[in-house]
Design a protein around this motif. Structure first.
Motif, PDB file in Angstrom:
ATOM      1  N   LEU A 168       3.820   3.326  -3.489  1.00 54.25           N
ATOM      2  CA  LEU A 168       3.786   4.524  -4.322  1.00 54.25           C
ATOM      3  C   LEU A 168       3.839   5.797  -3.488  1.00 54.25           C
ATOM      4  O   LEU A 168       4.518   6.762  -3.848  1.00 54.25           O
ATOM      5  N   ASP A 169       3.122   5.813  -2.347  1.00 54.49           N
ATOM      6  CA  ASP A 169       3.043   7.037  -1.544  1.00 54.49           C
ATOM      7  C   ASP A 169       4.311   7.281  -0.736  1.00 54.49           C
ATOM      8  O   ASP A 169       4.748   8.428  -0.579  1.00 54.49           O
ATOM      9  N   ASP A 170       4.883   6.222  -0.169  1.00 59.68           N
ATOM     10  CA  ASP A 170       6.045   6.397   0.712  1.00 59.68           C
ATOM     11  C   ASP A 170       7.037   5.263   0.444  1.00 59.68           C
ATOM     12  O   ASP A 170       7.104   4.279   1.186  1.00 59.68           O
ATOM     13  N   GLU A 223       0.827  -1.216   0.000  1.00 58.73           N
ATOM     14  CA  GLU A 223       0.000   0.000   0.000  1.00 58.73           C
ATOM     15  C   GLU A 223       0.853   1.254   0.000  1.00 58.73           C
ATOM     16  O   GLU A 223       0.460   2.298  -0.545  1.00 58.73           O
ATOM     17  N   LYS A 224       2.018   1.217   0.657  1.00 58.00           N
ATOM     18  CA  LYS A 224       2.860   2.402   0.769  1.00 58.00           C
ATOM     19  C   LYS A 224       3.897   2.507  -0.356  1.00 58.00           C
ATOM     20  O   LYS A 224       4.698   3.446  -0.373  1.00 58.00           O
TER      21      LYS A 224
END
Length: 393
Positions: A225-227, A222-223
């Motif tokens: 792409l964002d982090d 889940e992270k």
């Protein structure tokens, strides 16, 4: 288990003669002692069986009967000794009942013991015969003196037949079958306990880590792409969890059957387990060939658990492991110079469990551990040849 050395065969008495010899006097002494011995055996049999059966509806009836049967074995032992000393009848001692842990297994083993029941039957039938032999012998001493040797020989021949028929281990096969049936139950219980242990270890160890690993990888996804930095840290942590899970699975597999035992045999496997002991261990394995896989595995885990006991309880400075073959037996001995005091019936060392496991495969387990040491544990297993390897194409 039967005595390691069987008694000598019966030495036939010399022919009866008119002259009184040593054998005649021994036979007369046996006949005169028949009445008091038979009376004691009859009273014991009647009282113990009557009390046990009469009180069977209460909680003390069957235990009293079981104790009476156990005592009958002792009385039969004394009768065999009397016949051996005075009549030259050498009857092999019956095997001891297998050790039972728990009241109800002990009670059932005593109640179905054929040796004890035949001993009680011997006590019943001996009284009328004891009266006859005592009376005839006393009368012969004063009236039929010249032919007493022939009378004594005829009467004691009946005694010899009764001892051989009722006090010899003639039904050892039936008792052995019952013992093996009981041992089969021990094997089943042990296998079930091992399966529960493996299930628990998988559930609490590798499975828990794999669940955490799946959750960590899900969060990292889940992270991603964002982090990316946080995702990379999570993947790195998951990589560590994978290593730990693999190590736990290897340890679990080693506990089931170590690869070194399969590949290289007892010498290498015992050397490996000895290296993990907290005291220096000298290992000596002298085997002409490898035994059957099942026997090899039992030997390995027996030594492994004994060395764990050395590490945990012995306070020893050194230990040794010896393995060798003696005829059709695989012998192993673990010795340490610790404080001693190891017992089969307590102490939390698992000795009783080891004895039961070896007994289930017709093995023997002996502990010699006086207070102050040293401790010497000797185990025997039946030698079975290893099945030839089969290869496929």
């Amino acid at each position: 288990m039967s005595d390691l050395t069987a008694p000598d065969a019966d030495a036939p008495p010399p022919p009866a003669r008119l002259a009184y010899g040593r054998h005649t006097w021994k036979e007369v002494a046996h006949l005169l002692a028949d009445l008091p011995c038979a009376l004691a055996g009859f009273v014991y049999a009647v009282v113990t069986i009557a009390l046990g059966v009469g009180l069977a509806v209460t909680v003390i009836g069957l235990p009293l009967l079981a104790l009476g049967l156990a005592g009958a074995r002792g009385m039969a032992r004394s009768e065999r000794a009397r016949a051996r000393g005075l009549l030259g009848v050498r009857v092999e001692e019956p095997s001891r009942l297998p050790r039972r842990h728990g009241f109800f297994p002990w009670l059932w083993a005593q109640l179905k013991d054929p040796v004890a029941w035949r001993s009680q039957l011997y006590g019943f039938v001996r009284l009328p015969w004891g009266i006859v032999t005592f009376t005839v012998t006393v009368v012969s001493l004063f009236v039929l003196w010249p032919v007493l040797p022939f009378i004594a020989r005829g009467l004691t021949n009946v005694d010899r037949a009764m001892v051989r028929g009722l006090l010899s281990p003639s039904d050892e096969l039936e008792r052995r079958i019952a013992e093996l049936e009981s041992d089969r139950g021990v094997v089943v219980d042990t296998a079930a306990a091992d399966l529960r242990r493996i299930e628990r270890d998988l559930h609490d160890g590798a499975q828990a880590r794999l669940v955490a690993l799946a959750m960590g990888l899900g969060l990292a996804k889940e992270k991603l792409l964002d982090d990316p930095d946080a995702a990379a840290a999570m993947v790195d942590e998951a990589h560590g969890e994978v290593k730990l899970a693999l190590q736990e699975l290897r340890d679990l597999a080693r506990g089931i059957h170590p690869a070194v035992l399969t590949d290289r045999g007892l010498d290498a496997a015992l050397s490996a387990v000895s290296a993990r002991c907290t005291v220096p261990v000298k290992v000596g394995v002298d085997l002409p060939a490898r035994p059957a896989e099942a026997i090899e595995g039992i030997a390995y885990f027996t030594v492994s658990e004994l060395l764990q006991n050395v590490s945990k309880h012995s306070r020893a400075r050194s230990a040794s492991v010896e393995v060798w073959r003696a005829e059709d037996r695989l012998m192993l001995q673990v010795r340490d110079d610790g404080v001693g005091g190891a017992r089969l019936d307590g102490g939390g060392t698992g000795m009783a469990g080891l004895a039961e496991r070896l007994g289930a495969v017709d093995g023997v387990f002996v502990v010699d551990s006086p207070e102050g040491g040293p401790t010497v544990v000797t185990a025997e297993l039946p030698w079975r040849d290893r099945a030839p390897a089969t290869g496929g194409r």
